[in-house]
Design a protein around this motif. Structure first.
Motif, mmCIF file in Angstrom:
data_model
loop_
_atom_site.group_PDB
_atom_site.id
_atom_site.type_symbol
_atom_site.label_atom_id
_atom_site.label_comp_id
_atom_site.label_asym_id
_atom_site.label_seq_id
_atom_site.Cartn_x
_atom_site.Cartn_y
_atom_site.Cartn_z
ATOM 1 N N ASP A 1 0.820 -1.220 0.000
ATOM 2 C CA ASP A 1 0.000 0.000 0.000
ATOM 3 C C ASP A 1 0.852 1.269 0.000
ATOM 4 O O ASP A 1 0.410 2.324 0.456
ATOM 5 C CB ASP A 1 -0.949 0.036 1.208
ATOM 6 C CG ASP A 1 -1.804 -1.203 1.322
ATOM 7 O OD1 ASP A 1 -2.490 -1.532 0.340
ATOM 8 O OD2 ASP A 1 -1.761 -1.855 2.381
ATOM 9 N N ASP A 2 2.086 1.180 -0.517
ATOM 10 C CA ASP A 2 2.988 2.335 -0.571
ATOM 11 C C ASP A 2 3.228 2.941 0.806
ATOM 12 O O ASP A 2 3.410 4.157 0.947
ATOM 13 C CB ASP A 2 2.450 3.413 -1.512
ATOM 14 C CG ASP A 2 2.520 2.984 -2.969
ATOM 15 O OD1 ASP A 2 3.466 2.263 -3.327
ATOM 16 O OD2 ASP A 2 1.635 3.369 -3.744
ATOM 17 N N LEU A 3 3.242 2.100 1.827
ATOM 18 C CA LEU A 3 3.519 2.550 3.184
ATOM 19 C C LEU A 3 4.888 2.036 3.617
ATOM 20 O O LEU A 3 5.216 0.874 3.412
ATOM 21 C CB LEU A 3 2.457 2.037 4.163
ATOM 22 C CG LEU A 3 1.084 2.694 4.085
ATOM 23 C CD1 LEU A 3 0.107 1.959 4.999
ATOM 24 C CD2 LEU A 3 1.168 4.162 4.477
ATOM 25 N N ARG A 4 5.650 2.914 4.247
ATOM 26 C CA ARG A 4 6.943 2.517 4.779
ATOM 27 C C ARG A 4 6.753 1.842 6.130
ATOM 28 O O ARG A 4 6.202 2.437 7.047
ATOM 29 C CB ARG A 4 7.863 3.731 4.905
ATOM 30 C CG ARG A 4 8.197 4.352 3.563
ATOM 31 C CD ARG A 4 9.251 5.414 3.694
ATOM 32 N NE ARG A 4 9.578 5.959 2.382
ATOM 33 C CZ ARG A 4 10.684 6.622 2.104
ATOM 34 N NH1 ARG A 4 11.579 6.851 3.058
ATOM 35 N NH2 ARG A 4 10.914 7.094 0.901
ATOM 36 N N GLU A 5 7.223 0.614 6.218
ATOM 37 C CA GLU A 5 7.141 -0.102 7.483
ATOM 38 C C GLU A 5 8.175 0.430 8.474
ATOM 39 O O GLU A 5 7.938 0.438 9.684
ATOM 40 C CB GLU A 5 7.382 -1.600 7.253
ATOM 41 C CG GLU A 5 6.438 -2.256 6.271
ATOM 42 C CD GLU A 5 5.019 -2.371 6.793
ATOM 43 O OE1 GLU A 5 4.799 -2.159 8.014
ATOM 44 O OE2 GLU A 5 4.117 -2.664 5.992
ATOM 45 N N VAL A 6 9.318 0.852 7.948
ATOM 46 C CA VAL A 6 10.409 1.377 8.774
ATOM 47 C C VAL A 6 11.033 2.550 8.023
ATOM 48 O O VAL A 6 11.258 2.475 6.811
ATOM 49 C CB VAL A 6 11.491 0.299 9.032
ATOM 50 C CG1 VAL A 6 12.650 0.878 9.839
ATOM 51 C CG2 VAL A 6 10.896 -0.913 9.735
ATOM 52 N N ASP A 7 11.310 3.619 8.743
ATOM 53 C CA ASP A 7 11.990 4.778 8.153
ATOM 54 C C ASP A 7 12.738 5.480 9.284
ATOM 55 O O ASP A 7 12.218 6.386 9.924
ATOM 56 C CB ASP A 7 10.989 5.719 7.495
ATOM 57 C CG ASP A 7 11.664 6.798 6.652
ATOM 58 O OD1 ASP A 7 12.901 6.932 6.745
ATOM 59 O OD2 ASP A 7 10.963 7.506 5.907
ATOM 60 N N LEU A 8 13.966 5.041 9.529
ATOM 61 C CA LEU A 8 14.738 5.504 10.686
ATOM 62 C C LEU A 8 16.070 6.090 10.237
ATOM 63 O O LEU A 8 16.687 5.593 9.296
ATOM 64 C CB LEU A 8 15.004 4.345 11.652
ATOM 65 C CG LEU A 8 13.781 3.647 12.249
ATOM 66 C CD1 LEU A 8 14.216 2.446 13.077
ATOM 67 C CD2 LEU A 8 12.968 4.607 13.101
ATOM 68 N N ARG A 9 16.495 7.145 10.933
ATOM 69 C CA ARG A 9 17.784 7.767 10.647
ATOM 70 C C ARG A 9 18.518 8.063 11.943
ATOM 71 O O ARG A 9 17.902 8.478 12.931
ATOM 72 C CB ARG A 9 17.598 9.091 9.890
ATOM 73 C CG ARG A 9 17.322 8.922 8.428
ATOM 74 C CD ARG A 9 16.984 10.220 7.742
ATOM 75 N NE ARG A 9 17.925 11.307 8.023
ATOM 76 C CZ ARG A 9 17.911 12.464 7.357
ATOM 77 N NH1 ARG A 9 17.043 12.656 6.385
ATOM 78 N NH2 ARG A 9 18.780 13.412 7.673
ATOM 79 N N VAL A 10 19.808 7.842 11.916
ATOM 80 C CA VAL A 10 20.711 8.342 12.954
ATOM 81 C C VAL A 10 21.630 9.320 12.240
ATOM 82 O O VAL A 10 22.472 8.917 11.433
ATOM 83 C CB VAL A 10 21.523 7.200 13.604
ATOM 84 C CG1 VAL A 10 22.516 7.772 14.618
ATOM 85 C CG2 VAL A 10 20.591 6.199 14.267
ATOM 86 N N ASP A 11 21.463 10.593 12.505
ATOM 87 C CA ASP A 11 22.196 11.607 11.749
ATOM 88 C C ASP A 11 23.596 11.869 12.296
ATOM 89 O O ASP A 11 24.480 12.293 11.556
ATOM 90 C CB ASP A 11 21.400 12.905 11.707
ATOM 91 C CG ASP A 11 20.250 12.836 10.708
ATOM 92 O OD1 ASP A 11 20.306 11.999 9.794
ATOM 93 O OD2 ASP A 11 19.292 13.620 10.848
ATOM 94 N N TYR A 12 23.803 11.620 13.587
ATOM 95 C CA TYR A 12 25.150 11.753 14.135
ATOM 96 C C TYR A 12 25.220 10.976 15.443
ATOM 97 O O TYR A 12 24.432 11.212 16.364
ATOM 98 C CB TYR A 12 25.526 13.204 14.395
ATOM 99 C CG TYR A 12 26.902 13.308 15.050
ATOM 100 C CD1 TYR A 12 28.051 13.139 14.289
ATOM 101 C CD2 TYR A 12 27.029 13.496 16.425
ATOM 102 C CE1 TYR A 12 29.298 13.183 14.889
ATOM 103 C CE2 TYR A 12 28.279 13.541 17.019
ATOM 104 C CZ TYR A 12 29.409 13.383 16.249
ATOM 105 O OH TYR A 12 30.649 13.410 16.829
#
Length: 223
Positions: A171-182
């Protein structure tokens, strides 16, 4: 100065990627995913090439080589670029320019593709692919476990600072979308974030597709 891994799960239909590097905010520069495909632009990256690859894929679904060719045709100073296209079905395609720093290149497994440059050893990409292909469980966990195997096998030549992990579901949904920027240990930090997120992911999916039957905020936040 980056290493990444794209992977797919034929059982769930999910596709995604994980990436880590020795500079900040890698999630803003490396990797994009849409229904059915992951694209990468890394090394001396140009994030605009992601849109080029995704648009080519929409016009020619199933043609990873064609999408890669479109990215290469739009790239300035292609010899500095490391590009990849990894589909949900079919063969992957990748390119590493001659000016990228060793150890570098790409490696394709049965359901995964690793890319890397300026790596500490030539074992990093095999470690990622072998670990992913030999693992089971949620795709996000498999991706994170695999890139941590690559870190153990040599990582890159400078200390890691940032990481990103994205998984696209139905369904064009992100199950996971995580970032560690620093962070001084971004993959460990990513593991903490993923442990917190995964128990909540199904509830937030329900909020998107069936809000009348979604759990309350309190139940979503409870552990």
């Amino acid at each position: 100065m980056t290493f990444s891994l794209a992977g797919r799960c034929v059982e769930t239909g999910q596709i995604g990627y994980v990436v880590a590097t020795s500079s900040v905010c890698v999630g803003a520069r490396v990797g994009a995913v849409a229904a059915g495909v992951v694209v990468f632009s890394q090394a001396r990256t140009d994030p605009r090439l992601h849109a080029v690859g995704l648009e080519a894929w929409r016009k020619m679904p199933g043609d990873a080589a064609g999408a890669l060719d479109a990215m290469k045709a739009h790239a300035v100073a292609l010899h500095w670029r490391q590009l990849g296209v990894f589909p949900m079905h079919g063969s992957a395609a990748h390119h590493t320019g001659a000016s990228c720093l060793e150890h570098y290149g790409g490696l394709v497994g049965a359901h995964s593709m690793a890319l890397g440059n300026f790596l500490g050893t030539d074992r990093v990409m095999p470690a990622m692919v072998d670990t992913f292909e030999g693992s089971k469980g949620p795709l996000a966990l498999r991706l994170l476990t695999a890139i941590r195997a690559g870190e153990t096998a040599g990582s890159e030549r400078e200390p890691l600072q940032s990481a990103s992990l994205v998984v696209m579901g139905a369904d064009d949904l992100r199950e996971v979308d995580l970032r560690v920027d620093y962070d001084t240990d971004p993959l460990a930090r990513m593991g903490h974030l993923l442990d917190d997120w995964l128990p909540k992911a199904a509830a937030y999916r329900t909020r998107a597709i069936d809000p009348d039957n979604a759990p309350s905020s309190a139940s979503v936040e409870s552990r």
